[in-house]
Design an enzyme around this catalytic site. Structure first.
Site, short mmCIF file in Angstrom:
data_model
loop_
_atom_site.label_atom_id
_atom_site.label_comp_id
_atom_site.label_asym_id
_atom_site.label_seq_id
_atom_site.Cartn_x
_atom_site.Cartn_y
_atom_site.Cartn_z
CG ASN A 154 9.54 3.24 -5.80
OD1 ASN A 154 8.58 3.37 -5.05
ND2 ASN A 154 9.39 2.90 -7.06
CB CYS A 287 6.97 -0.41 -9.87
SG CYS A 287 5.99 0.96 -10.48
CD GLU A 465 -5.35 4.11 -7.07
OE1 GLU A 465 -5.31 5.33 -6.83
OE2 GLU A 465 -5.07 3.24 -6.21
P1 NAD Z 1 6.91 -3.09 0.59
O1 NAD Z 1 5.77 -3.91 0.13
O2 NAD Z 1 7.99 -3.76 1.35
O3 NAD Z 1 6.41 -1.90 1.53
C1 NAD Z 1 5.44 -0.98 1.09
C2 NAD Z 1 4.70 -0.42 2.29
O4 NAD Z 1 3.93 -1.45 2.89
C3 NAD Z 1 5.60 0.13 3.37
O5 NAD Z 1 5.02 1.31 3.86
C4 NAD Z 1 5.60 -0.95 4.41
O6 NAD Z 1 5.85 -0.50 5.72
C5 NAD Z 1 4.17 -1.46 4.29
N1 NAD Z 1 3.95 -2.82 4.75
C6 NAD Z 1 4.81 -3.87 4.74
N2 NAD Z 1 4.22 -4.98 5.21
C7 NAD Z 1 2.95 -4.63 5.54
C8 NAD Z 1 1.84 -5.34 6.08
N3 NAD Z 1 1.89 -6.64 6.34
N4 NAD Z 1 0.68 -4.67 6.29
C9 NAD Z 1 0.59 -3.35 6.00
N5 NAD Z 1 1.61 -2.62 5.50
C10 NAD Z 1 2.78 -3.25 5.25
O7 NAD Z 1 7.48 -2.36 -0.71
P2 NAD Z 1 8.74 -1.40 -0.81
O8 NAD Z 1 9.96 -2.23 -0.60
O9 NAD Z 1 8.52 -0.21 0.02
O10 NAD Z 1 8.66 -0.92 -2.35
C11 NAD Z 1 9.20 -1.62 -3.40
C12 NAD Z 1 8.15 -2.47 -4.07
O11 NAD Z 1 7.07 -1.66 -4.48
C13 NAD Z 1 8.62 -3.15 -5.35
O12 NAD Z 1 8.11 -4.45 -5.40
C14 NAD Z 1 8.01 -2.31 -6.45
O13 NAD Z 1 7.82 -2.98 -7.68
C15 NAD Z 1 6.71 -1.95 -5.84
N6 NAD Z 1 6.14 -0.74 -6.46
C16 NAD Z 1 5.06 -0.88 -7.28
C17 NAD Z 1 4.53 0.24 -7.92
C18 NAD Z 1 3.34 0.14 -8.86
O14 NAD Z 1 2.80 1.18 -9.22
N7 NAD Z 1 2.92 -1.04 -9.27
C19 NAD Z 1 5.10 1.49 -7.69
C20 NAD Z 1 6.21 1.58 -6.84
C21 NAD Z 1 6.71 0.46 -6.23
O1 6OD Z 2 3.32 7.69 -12.54
C1 6OD Z 2 2.57 7.17 -11.71
O2 6OD Z 2 1.43 7.59 -11.49
C2 6OD Z 2 3.02 5.98 -10.98
N1 6OD Z 2 2.10 5.42 -10.16
C3 6OD Z 2 4.28 5.53 -11.11
C4 6OD Z 2 4.81 4.39 -10.47
C5 6OD Z 2 6.13 4.16 -10.48
C6 6OD Z 2 6.68 3.02 -9.84
O3 6OD Z 2 7.77 3.02 -9.29
#
Ligand code: NAD
Ligand code: 6OD
Length: 484
Positions: A154, A287, A465
């Site tokens: 994202n 997120c 972090e």
């Molecule tokens: P995802 O979990 O599907 O994938 C993230 C990464 O993990 C990708 O690179 C994917 O290839 C890898 N991956 C998938 N399965 C794996 C496994 N079993 N072992 C190792 N690697 C693996 O997430 P996404 O669809 O790319 O992103 C969207 C999600 O990320 C949403 O749930 C969003 O809320 C979350 N997100 C959280 C934050 C935060 O800071 N908390 C920030 C951005 C996105």
């Molecule tokens: O601003 C940041 O450092 C951070 N980790 C943002 C996360 C955004 C989620 O989509």
């Protein structure tokens, strides 16, 4: 057509993993080929990272690493337009958004952690000893070692450098696994690493999927010393299980179902500006975004009407066109997921005040478009209010009292972020303390000071972090006790 190669030990290599197409989300057209890493490339990347720790990189002083981090920031800024184009092609997000958020933050992360490492100290204690000589204990910070950095799609450059920058500042080496949807900026950063003289093996990139692919090859690799991950909660669980073997530390930034709370005394215009962004920015694929909104009853109708107007105001189109204010979602698969929730909401009898489908505007015939959507009328236990959708959509529910708003906001398995909108300062402090999240914003949203703790509670993650908290994850303390 781009070719996205793995970057291992300072060189671009094709790899024996799966080869797959990279799509431009705005049109669905194929814009490149991604060369997935097989087990042997992941082994080579981890091996190169290990060797680099023992080489010149491992002997650099903090000021020397700081100097290199500053050069990285400068080089990203110097190639700003290349990074911008790469990010927009991969994600379909409006260039106007990436220009203000993704790329500047991608560069800033290197400067911020260059600053941070220079002011990060460690414990020192004097003690008395029975013979009266005394002893001095002091701790030194040492890098953890080889860090696996697993990233989502994202905010690709921003979220990757948010982890790579502190890891390098602390003297680690990294193997990055970008999302299979967004390989470009991580790959381009490889060129920049070479350009500024980061030694080979310090920064490596392996492409491919997660399960039975580069992601798992990396997180299960016995020579990885720590794993930092951003992505879905279920993926976080799998990564935590992989990390248990070998007792490796994890930092997990996971999903959310963030609540916004608007009190009747909120400043209407400022609230609408902030809430509009929190619901719809980046096509809702943030997120920290708001997917459930609780509004005090006296202003419920005014807010729902205004948010519906806001949802209808977006302009879809070519992400490179400065007039475009909303892009598509990342993939056909993700669009199907979001549209399934749109269908579920309709079937459950939600009031659909805006959107609910696919835009009919010119330019949206192909690609992965969905309408920004505003719902009301569903019960708190409905899936629309409980599950993370990660699309440009929000459900609004009314509340009467402060206690009720807190209880509703806390009624979630997730605990990433909240935003609270009120002009009553005492209430703002009171409510912020009681919402079970890692990040509570008051009268703002996604306003970031990178020295602060960032992370989630409940199923939204483990660890923090940012600032000193990143230093804690990317170093280990070694205590030295000196008898005087
Ligand atoms: P995802 O979990 O599907 O994938 C993230 C990464 O993990 C990708 O690179 C994917 O290839 C890898 N991956 C998938 N399965 C794996 C496994 N079993 N072992 C190792 N690697 C693996 O997430 P996404 O669809 O790319 O992103 C969207 C999600 O990320 C949403 O749930 C969003 O809320 C979350 N997100 C959280 C934050 C935060 O800071 N908390 C920030 C951005 C996105
Ligand atoms: O601003 C940041 O450092 C951070 N980790 C943002 C996360 C955004 C989620 O989509």
């Amino acid at each position: 057509m781009g070719e996205f190669l793995n970057f291992i030990d300072g060189r671009f290599v094709k790899g024996c993993g799966e080869r797959f197409a990279n799509h431009f989300p705005a049109t669905g057209e194929v814009i490149g080929t991604i060369y997935g890493a097989g087990q042997s490339e992941v082994d080579a990347a981890v091996g190169a990272a290990r060797a680099a720790l023992k080489g010149r990189w491992g002997r650099l002083s903090v000021p020397e690493r700081v100097d290199l981090l500053r050069k990285l920031a400068d080089a990203v800024n110097a190639r700003f337009d290349e990074f911008l184009a790469a990010e927009v092609r991969d994600t379909g997000k409006p260039a106007s958004l990436a220009r203000h958020i993704d790329i500047p933050r991608g560069a800033a992360n290197f400067n911020v952690f260059a600053d941070q490492i220079q002011t990060t100290g460690a414990d020192a204690f004097e003690m008395s000893t029975p013979d009266g000589a005394g002893a001095l204990n002091y701790a030194v910070r040492v890098p953890r070692g080889v860090i696996a950095v697993i990233c989502p799609w994202n905010l690709p450059l921003l979220l990757m450098t948010w982890k790579v920058a502190p890891a390098l500042a602390c003297g680690n080496t990294v193997v990055v696994k970008p999302s299979e949807e967004t390989p470009a900026t991580a790959t381009l950063l490889g060129e920049v690493m070479n350009q500024v003289g980061i030694p080979p093996g310090v920064y490596n990139v392996v492409h491919g999927g997660g399960i039975a692919a580069a992601g798992e090859f990396l997180t299960r690799h016995p020579d990885v010393d720590g794993i930092t991950f951003t992505g879905e909660t279920t993926t976080g669980e799998a990564i935590m299980a992989a990390a248990a073997r070998g007792v490796r530390p994890v930092s997990l930034e996971l999903g959310g179902k963030n609540a916004g709370i608007i009190f009747a005394d909120a400043d209407f215009d400022k609230t609408m500006e902030g809430i509009g962004r929190s619901c719809f920015a980046n096509t809702g694929q943030v997120c920290l975004g708001t997917e459930r909104l609780y509004v005090q009853r006296a202003i419920f109708e005014r807010i729902t009407d205004a948010l519906a107007v806001k949802a209808r105001s977006y302009r879809f189109g070519d992400p490179f066109d400065t007039a475009t204010t909303m892009g598509p979602v990342i993939s056909a698969e993700h669009r199907a997921k979001v549209l399934k929730y749109y269908e579920k909401a309709r079937a459950a009898g939600a009031g659909v005040l805006a959107g609910g489908g696919v835009p009919e505007s010119a330019g949206c015939e192909r690609g992965y478009w969905v309408e920004p959507t505003v719902w009301t009328g569903l019960a708190q236990d409905n899936a629309i209010i409980a599950e993370e959708i990660f699309g440009p959509c929000v459900h609004l529910s009314p509340f009467d009292t402060e206690e009720e708003a807190i209880a509703l906001a806390n009624d979630s398995r997730y605990g990433l972020a909240t935003s609270i909108w009120t002009e009553n300062l005492s209430r703002a402090h009171r409510v912020a303390r009681q919402i079970e999240v890692g990040i509570a914003w008051v009268n703002c949203w996604f306003l970031r000071d990178l020295r602060t703790a960032f992370g989630g509670s409940k199923r939204s993650g483990i660890g923090r972090e940012g600032g000193i908290h990143s230093m804690e994850f990317y170093t280990q303390l070694r205590n030295v006790c000196v008898k005087l």
